[in-house]
Each structure stands twice: as structure tokens, then as C-alpha cells.
Design an enzyme around this catalytic site. Structure first.
Site, PDB file in Angstrom:
ATOM      1  N   TYR A 190       0.823  -1.217   0.000  1.00  0.00           N
ATOM      2  CA  TYR A 190       0.000   0.000   0.000  1.00  0.00           C
ATOM      3  C   TYR A 190       0.856   1.265   0.000  1.00  0.00           C
ATOM      4  O   TYR A 190       0.418   2.307  -0.470  1.00  0.00           O
ATOM      5  CB  TYR A 190      -0.905   0.037   1.245  1.00  0.00           C
ATOM      6  CG  TYR A 190      -2.244  -0.635   1.082  1.00  0.00           C
ATOM      7  CD1 TYR A 190      -2.359  -1.906   0.538  1.00  0.00           C
ATOM      8  CD2 TYR A 190      -3.415   0.014   1.490  1.00  0.00           C
ATOM      9  CE1 TYR A 190      -3.590  -2.519   0.414  1.00  0.00           C
ATOM     10  CE2 TYR A 190      -4.651  -0.595   1.362  1.00  0.00           C
ATOM     11  CZ  TYR A 190      -4.735  -1.854   0.827  1.00  0.00           C
ATOM     12  OH  TYR A 190      -5.959  -2.455   0.708  1.00  0.00           O
ATOM     13  N   ASP A 192      -3.062 -18.104   0.118  1.00  0.00           N
ATOM     14  CA  ASP A 192      -4.102 -18.763  -0.683  1.00  0.00           C
ATOM     15  C   ASP A 192      -4.779 -19.866   0.134  1.00  0.00           C
ATOM     16  O   ASP A 192      -5.998 -19.998   0.165  1.00  0.00           O
ATOM     17  CB  ASP A 192      -3.541 -19.302  -2.016  1.00  0.00           C
ATOM     18  CG  ASP A 192      -2.251 -20.092  -1.866  1.00  0.00           C
ATOM     19  OD1 ASP A 192      -1.656 -20.095  -0.761  1.00  0.00           O
ATOM     20  OD2 ASP A 192      -1.825 -20.725  -2.860  1.00  0.00           O
ATOM     21  N   ASP A 244      -6.273  -6.969   4.150  1.00  0.00           N
ATOM     22  CA  ASP A 244      -7.437  -6.303   3.557  1.00  0.00           C
ATOM     23  C   ASP A 244      -8.378  -7.355   2.979  1.00  0.00           C
ATOM     24  O   ASP A 244      -9.587  -7.335   3.214  1.00  0.00           O
ATOM     25  CB  ASP A 244      -6.961  -5.345   2.451  1.00  0.00           C
ATOM     26  CG  ASP A 244      -8.121  -4.656   1.753  1.00  0.00           C
ATOM     27  OD1 ASP A 244      -9.034  -4.180   2.454  1.00  0.00           O
ATOM     28  OD2 ASP A 244      -8.117  -4.597   0.506  1.00  0.00           O
ATOM     29  N   LYS A 280       3.367 -15.572   2.105  1.00  0.00           N
ATOM     30  CA  LYS A 280       3.520 -16.202   0.792  1.00  0.00           C
ATOM     31  C   LYS A 280       5.019 -16.422   0.594  1.00  0.00           C
ATOM     32  O   LYS A 280       5.608 -15.985  -0.408  1.00  0.00           O
ATOM     33  CB  LYS A 280       2.915 -15.266  -0.285  1.00  0.00           C
ATOM     34  CG  LYS A 280       2.747 -15.872  -1.661  1.00  0.00           C
ATOM     35  CD  LYS A 280       1.619 -16.890  -1.762  1.00  0.00           C
ATOM     36  CE  LYS A 280       1.713 -17.615  -3.098  1.00  0.00           C
ATOM     37  NZ  LYS A 280       0.722 -18.706  -3.216  1.00  0.00           N
ATOM     38  N   ASP A 325     -12.188  -9.073   4.772  1.00  0.00           N
ATOM     39  CA  ASP A 325     -13.520  -9.026   4.149  1.00  0.00           C
ATOM     40  C   ASP A 325     -14.137 -10.421   4.129  1.00  0.00           C
ATOM     41  O   ASP A 325     -15.330 -10.592   4.392  1.00  0.00           O
ATOM     42  CB  ASP A 325     -13.444  -8.496   2.702  1.00  0.00           C
ATOM     43  CG  ASP A 325     -13.673  -6.990   2.625  1.00  0.00           C
ATOM     44  OD1 ASP A 325     -13.350  -6.294   3.612  1.00  0.00           O
ATOM     45  OD2 ASP A 325     -14.170  -6.511   1.587  1.00  0.00           O
TER      46      ASP A 325
HETATM   47  C1  IPM Z   1     -10.304  -1.214   4.324  1.00  0.00           C
HETATM   48  C2  IPM Z   1     -10.632  -0.563   2.997  1.00  0.00           C
HETATM   49  C3  IPM Z   1      -9.488   0.373   2.627  1.00  0.00           C
HETATM   50  C4  IPM Z   1      -8.225  -0.459   2.487  1.00  0.00           C
HETATM   51  C5  IPM Z   1      -9.732   1.236   1.372  1.00  0.00           C
HETATM   52  C6  IPM Z   1     -11.026   2.008   1.457  1.00  0.00           C
HETATM   53  C7  IPM Z   1      -8.581   2.150   1.089  1.00  0.00           C
HETATM   54  O1  IPM Z   1     -10.849  -1.534   2.031  1.00  0.00           O
HETATM   55  O2  IPM Z   1     -10.156  -0.471   5.310  1.00  0.00           O
HETATM   56  O3  IPM Z   1     -10.233  -2.437   4.367  1.00  0.00           O
HETATM   57  O4  IPM Z   1      -7.959  -1.027   1.426  1.00  0.00           O
HETATM   58  O5  IPM Z   1      -7.475  -0.533   3.466  1.00  0.00           O
HETATM   59 MG    MG Z   2     -10.892  -3.546   2.791  1.00  0.00          MG
END
Ligand code: IPM
Ligand code: MG
Length: 362
Positions: free
Chosen positions: A141, A224, A248, A192, A252
Site C-alpha cells: 500500500y 491462498d 485487507d 507467501k 472481508d
Molecule cells: C479497508 C478498505 C481500505 C483499504 C480502502 C477504502 C482504502 O478496504 O479499510 O479495508 O484497502 O485498506
Molecule cells: Mg478492505
């Protein structure tokens, strides 16, 4: 001493969900003697609209002064064509980097009442309680060089750099081991190392730090496989630690195991425990302004704030209990509402927020 909380509602559903969290904070002030002072600032697209920058100097100054920050969400379709430097997401990345909030805690806990809202079978997710510790201020990032360049033959090439220094890996590893010590004492480091040198270093440094935590059972997994294991047998995990981008993605996936991404809070901490607290979901522009978004992740972000930055674990527990009670009453926003499920009622953003407040006061 009065603690300062900075409120950054941001964009999209940010304003609505933060409004509900503010009701909860107000109740803690009036009914439970919580000694905090609130300031408000802009971030993301809202800040760009007002000041031409997604993390303007005024917000930076407020952020530096605050003991803790509550953030809604950033982003919106109307900003998609802006130059990358001033897009809403840059505001979020900017504040994370500026305050050195390197340790991102993303708990994925399944509320019993919501087992049916998960896309996985209830027996796979029942009792789920995972903590993902994501490195938040390094890795791909922020790595340099980065950009889009034109090659000699005229073709364009995009490039980013995945870098981690030993010191960056050490500090996030310490965070993760400390959290594991307060939980089931199992830590899985996700990388990885079979392909990437940087993750080979990650592996070795985590092993080294692990020697200082002999009680914690440390394991390693490739990312993975970790993604697969999260959906196959999620309860095998206690704490997971990983880099910025892997974290990240995995967070999710882990969030969805719990039924809805609308349920999960997060904490982003610096080395002194100062933190920014936000729901892990985004600004959801498609449902913004409709009073249908789920504010519970923002409300439980306040609970994390009380626990990790304000030393008020009792009040944090009160919020968690109030949320639990509201779910037990069968109240559901659209994202966690299952058509036809008995004894549940579909409610709005403000109705579920009011119900949390009522339960706190009860
Ligand atoms: C998160 C979001 C952010 C990230 C975005 C909005 C920049 O997806 O906080 O997980 O990728 O960190
Ligand atoms: Mg995110």
C-alpha cells in the site's frame, strides 16, 4: 481527565451510521458519566468537497490532538475520476500513515442470533471468534517506487512495491502475540514465503519474535490456503497476523462469515494505544441517505474505542450487551434480515440505533 474524541463521519452512509454511534456516546455521557469531549472534522470526499483535499491540514491538526478517533467511511462514485492523490481513499491511507496506526485489529465474531444470515452452514460458523491483526502502514500500500510508466516500446506498465523492514514486522508481530496471549494463545502468521522474499523475511521475523511468547502456539500459512481454510473451517483460527494487502482481503472474507460485513468493527492503533475506530465496511453509496444501513459495526467500534484507548472496559461491555440484546429482540437492518425468519423485524438505521440506546438505559 476529559478525553478528546474526534468524529470523522466521512462519506456515503458514514453520516447516518455515525449519527447512531453519537447517540450511544451521548447516552454514556449523560447516564454513565463517560468523560469525553467531541470534536468534528472532515475526511474523504466530504473533505475534498470542502477543502480540496481528502485529509486536509485542519483534520490533521484535530487528529493529532485527539485521544481517539471514530470514523464512518470514505468514498463515492462521484470521486472516481479525480486524480489518485485526492481521492477519498487517500484520506484514509493518509490518516493511517500520519498517525502511524500500524496495528489494525479486525475481530470476526458471530452473534449467535445471526448464524442463519451467514452464507455458510450454521455449524461451520457457530461460535466463531477470530481476530485478524493486519499491518496497516506498510507493505504494498505504501511501498516505493510506485506508479504507471511508459516503456521504450510505448507500452504502459503499472508497478507497486511490496516491502517490509524487520522493525515493521517486529512491531506488528508483538501486537499479534500480545493479543493472542489474552485469547486462546494460538497465532497463525499468513504470508507467501514460497514465492515472495519479503514474506520469507516476514516468516523468519515472526518466528524470532515468537521466542518471546513461548506460551503462544505459532503456525504459518500461505495466503491462498488461508483464504480457503477461512471458508472451509474458520473455527480453526484464533488470531491471524498478516501484511497490509493480504489482511485487507482476508478480513472481508472473515467478515462475511459472520453474516454481514455490516456487523464488524475495527481498531487501528499506534504504539501507545491511541487509535482510530471504524466499521470495516465501506461508504456504500448505493444505499446512502436511505436510513437502511446497519450502524451496529460503528456502535461496536465505539465499544472497541472504550476498551483499547479509553480504558473503560465496563462501558464497552455495556455496549456489547446492548447490541446483543437488540439482536435478541429480533431487530434486523436489511443486511442481516432473513426473509421468513420467525420473530424478527426489519428496522431502519435510526430505529436500531434507538433500540441500542433504550437497551443501555434499561
Ligand atoms: C479497508 C478498505 C481500505 C483499504 C480502502 C477504502 C482504502 O478496504 O479499510 O479495508 O484497502 O485498506
Ligand atoms: Mg478492505
Amino acid at each position: 481527565m476529559t478525553k478528546k474524541i474526534l468524529i470523522l463521519a466521512g462519506d456515503g452512509i458514514g453520516k447516518e451510521i455515525v449519527a447512531e454511534a453519537l447517540k450511544v456516546i451521548d447516552t454514556l455521557k449523560t447516564d454513565f458519566a463517560l468523560d469525553v469531549e467531541l470534536t468534528h472534522g472532515e475526511i474523504g470526499g466530504a473533505a475534498y468537497d470542502a477543502d480540496g483535499h481528502p485529509y486536509p491540514p485542519a483534520t490533521q491538526a484535530l487528529a493529532k490532538e485527539a485521544d481517539a478517533i471514530l470514523l464512518g467511511a470514505v468514498g463515492g462514485y462521484q470521486y472516481d475520476d479525480l486524480p489518485r492523490d485526492v481521492r477519498p481513499e487517500r484520506g484514509l491511507l493518509g490518516i493511517r500513515a500520519d498517525l502511524e496506526l500500524f496495528s489494525n485489529l479486525r475481530p470476526a465474531i458471530l452473534n449467535e442470533e445471526l448464524a442463519d444470515a451467514s452464507s455458510l452452514k450454521p455449524e461451520i460458523v457457530a461460535g466463531l471468534d477470530i481476530m485478524i491483526v493486519r499491518e496497516l502502514t506498510g507493505g504494498i500500500y505504501f511501498g516505493e517506487p510506485r506508479g504507471i510508466r511508459t516503456l521504450e516500446n510505448g507500452e504502459k506498465q503499472g508497478y507497486n512495491t511490496l516491502v517490509y523492514k524487520e522493525s515493521e514486522i517486529e512491531r506488528i508481530a508483538h501486537s499479534a502475540f500480545k493479543i493472542a496471549m489474552q485469547r486462546d494463545k494460538r497465532l497463525c502468521s499468513v504470508g507467501k514465503a514460497n514465492v515472495l522474499e519479503v514474506m520469507e523475511l516476514w516468516h523468519d521475523v515472526v518466528e524470532r519474535v515468537g521466542k518471546e511468547y513461548p506460551e503462544v502456539e505459532l503456525s504459518h500459512m500461505y495466503v491462498d490456503n488461508a483464504a480457503m481454510q477461512l471458508v472451509k473451517e474458520p473455527k480453526q483460527f484464533d488470531v491471524m497476523v498478516t501484511g497490509n494487502m493480504f489482511g485487507d482481503i482476508l478480513s472481508d472474507a472473515a467478515a462475511m462469515l459472520t453474516g454481514s460485513i455490516g456487523m464488524l468493527p475495527s481498531a487501528s492503533l499506534d504504539k501507545n494505544g491511541k487509535g482510530m475506530y471504524e466499521p470495516i465496511h465501506g461508504s456504500a453509496p448505493d444505499i446512502a441517505g436511505k436510513n437502511i444501513a446497519n450502524p451496529l459495526a460503528t456502535i461496536t467500534s465505539v465499544s472497541m474505542m472504550l476498551r483499547y484507548s479509553l480504558d473503560q472496559a465496563d462501558l464497552a461491555q455495556k455496549i456489547d450487551d446492548a447490541v446483543e440484546s437488540v439482536l435478541k429482540q429480533g431487530l434486523r437492518t436489511a443486511d442481516i434480515y432473513v426473509e421468513g425468519q420467525k420473530s424478527t423485524t426489519l428496522v431502519s438505521t435510526s430505529e436500531i440505533g434507538d433500540a441500542v440506546v433504550a437497551s443501555l438505559k434499561a
